[in-house]
Design an enzyme around this catalytic site. Structure first.
Site, PDB file in Angstrom:
ATOM      1  N   CYS A   1     -80.535 -41.661   8.821  1.00 57.10           N
ATOM      2  CA  CYS A   1     -78.817 -41.966   8.705  1.00 57.10           C
ATOM      3  C   CYS A   1     -78.727 -40.408   9.093  1.00 57.10           C
ATOM      4  CB  CYS A   1     -78.830 -42.689   8.190  1.00 57.10           C
ATOM      5  SG  CYS A   1     -76.223 -43.336   8.099  1.00 57.10           S
ATOM      6  N   PHE A   2     -77.286 -40.011   9.413  1.00 55.65           N
ATOM      7  CA  PHE A   2     -77.060 -38.568   9.390  1.00 55.65           C
ATOM      8  C   PHE A   2     -75.835 -38.964   9.046  1.00 55.65           C
ATOM      9  CE2 PHE A   2     -80.142 -38.005  13.398  1.00 55.65           C
ATOM     10  CZ  PHE A   2     -80.721 -36.985  13.116  1.00 55.65           C
TER      11      PHE A   2
END
Length: 277
Positions: free
Chosen positions: A121-122
Site C-alpha cells: 500500500c503506497f
C-alpha cells in the site's frame, strides 16, 4: 527495472504526503466553510445540527486516521526471518516483490520478508498482510465514508453559497470543465473552483476505497490474497468463510467496527509462516 523501482519509491513517498494534505484540506473546508455556511443561525436547533454534523465527521475521520496508524504500527513483516530465503521456482520478477517459499514474500520496497503478503500500500508506505489486513480494510471503509460524507456537504455548500442546482444529473458531470472555464473568465472565485475540484477528489477516493474494501473482504472470505490471485494460484484453504473472516477481524470484531483498536491476538512468533501460500 531501475527506473521502475525509482518510480515506485517516489510514489511510496508522495502518496502519504498526498493523503495527509487531502486530510488537512478536508478538515479546513468542513469547519471553516461548510458548517458555518450551512448552519449560520445561532438558534438552538441549528446549533444542534452543527454539533451533530461535526461529531459525525470527527468520528469518521478519527476511525480513518486511527486505522491508518494501526496499519503502520502492526506491519506484516515476518520477524522470524533475518535473511532473505531462496526464491520459489515459481517466483516472478515482474512485480515489486519476490515470491518466497512457505507463504512469504520479499518486498523490494520495504526490503523485508512479508508474511502472507497481499499487496504493498503506497498510501501507508508498507505492505498489507496477515497482521494488518483488518486495519487496512477498516481504513478503506472509513476513508470511503468520510469522502462521500464530505461530498454531500460540499454539494450542499455550493447549493447554498453559490445557488447552484444539482437537480439535473448532468450538472455534476459538467461542473468541473464549466467551473474551470468560468474561473479563467473571472466569473467565479478561486474558492468555488477549489471546492469543485475537491468534490471530484472525494468522489474518486471514496469510490476507489469502497471498491478496494469490497475486493479485500471477498479475498479474505475466500482465504486468498491478492498475490495469489495475480499468480493464478487456486485457494487450497478449505475453511468456511466465517472462519476466514474471524481470523482477520477477531472475536471482538464489533468493537473494531467503531474503534481503531486491536481485535485479534498478535503473533508471538511467525508460526503461521510454515503455512503454504
Amino acid at each position: 527495472m531501475f527506473t521502475r523501482m525509482l518510480k515506485l519509491r517516489l510514489l511510496n513517498s508522495v502518496a502519504p504526503a498526498y493523503f495527509f494534505m487531502a486530510t488537512a484540506v478536508t478538515f479546513v473546508l468542513h469547519f471553516c466553510f461548510f458548517l458555518p455556511t450551512l448552519f449560520p443561525s445561532p438558534s438552538a436547533s441549528l446549533r444542534g445540527s452543527t454539533t451533530l454534523h461535526a461529531l459525525v465527521f470527527l468520528f469518521l475521520m478519527f476511525n480513518a486516521l486511527g486505522n491508518y496508524a494501526m496499519t503502520i504500527r502492526y506491519p506484516a513483516e515476518s520477524t522470524g526471518d533475518t535473511a532473505v530465503p531462496v526464491c520459489s521456482p515459481h517466483c516472478s520478477d515482474k512485480v515489486d516483490a519476490h515470491y518466497l517459499l512457505n507463504g512469504r514474500h520479499f518486498c523490494k520496497l520495504c526490503k523485508k520478508v512479508i508474511l502472507k503478503r497481499d499487496h504493498h500500500c503506497f498510501f501507508t508506505g508498507n505492505c498489507i498482510g496477515s497482521k494488518n489486513m483488518r486495519y487496512f480494510i477498516m481504513f478503506c471503509i472509513y476513508t470511503s465514508c468520510t469522502c462521500l460524507y464530505s461530498l454531500v456537504l460540499g454539494v450542499a455548500f455550493l447549493t447554498v453559497e453559490y445557488s447552484l442546482s444539482f437537480e439535473n444529473p448532468l450538472t455534476f458531470m459538467t461542473l468541473l470543465p464549466l467551473s474551470i472555464g468560468y474561473f479563467f473568465m473571472g466569473t467565479i472565485s478561486g474558492l468555488q473552483l477549489f471546492v469543485v475540484l475537491m468534490l471530484y477528489v472525494w468522489l474518486g477516493i471514496g469510490l476507489v476505497s469502497a471498491g478496494f474494501c469490497c475486493q479485500q473482504v471477498l479475498l479474505v472470505a475466500r482465504g486468498q490474497t491478492w498475490c495469489q490471485m495475480q499468480r493464478g494460484q487456486l485457494v487450497e484453504n478449505c475453511s468456511p468463510w466465517k472462519s476466514n473472516l474471524g481470523d482477520v477481524f477477531g472475536t471482538r470484531w464489533l468493537l473494531g467496527l467503531i474503534l481503531p483498536v486491536q481485535t485479534v491476538e498478535m503473533y508471538s512468533g511467525d508460526s503461521d509462516a510454515a503455512k503454504q501460500d
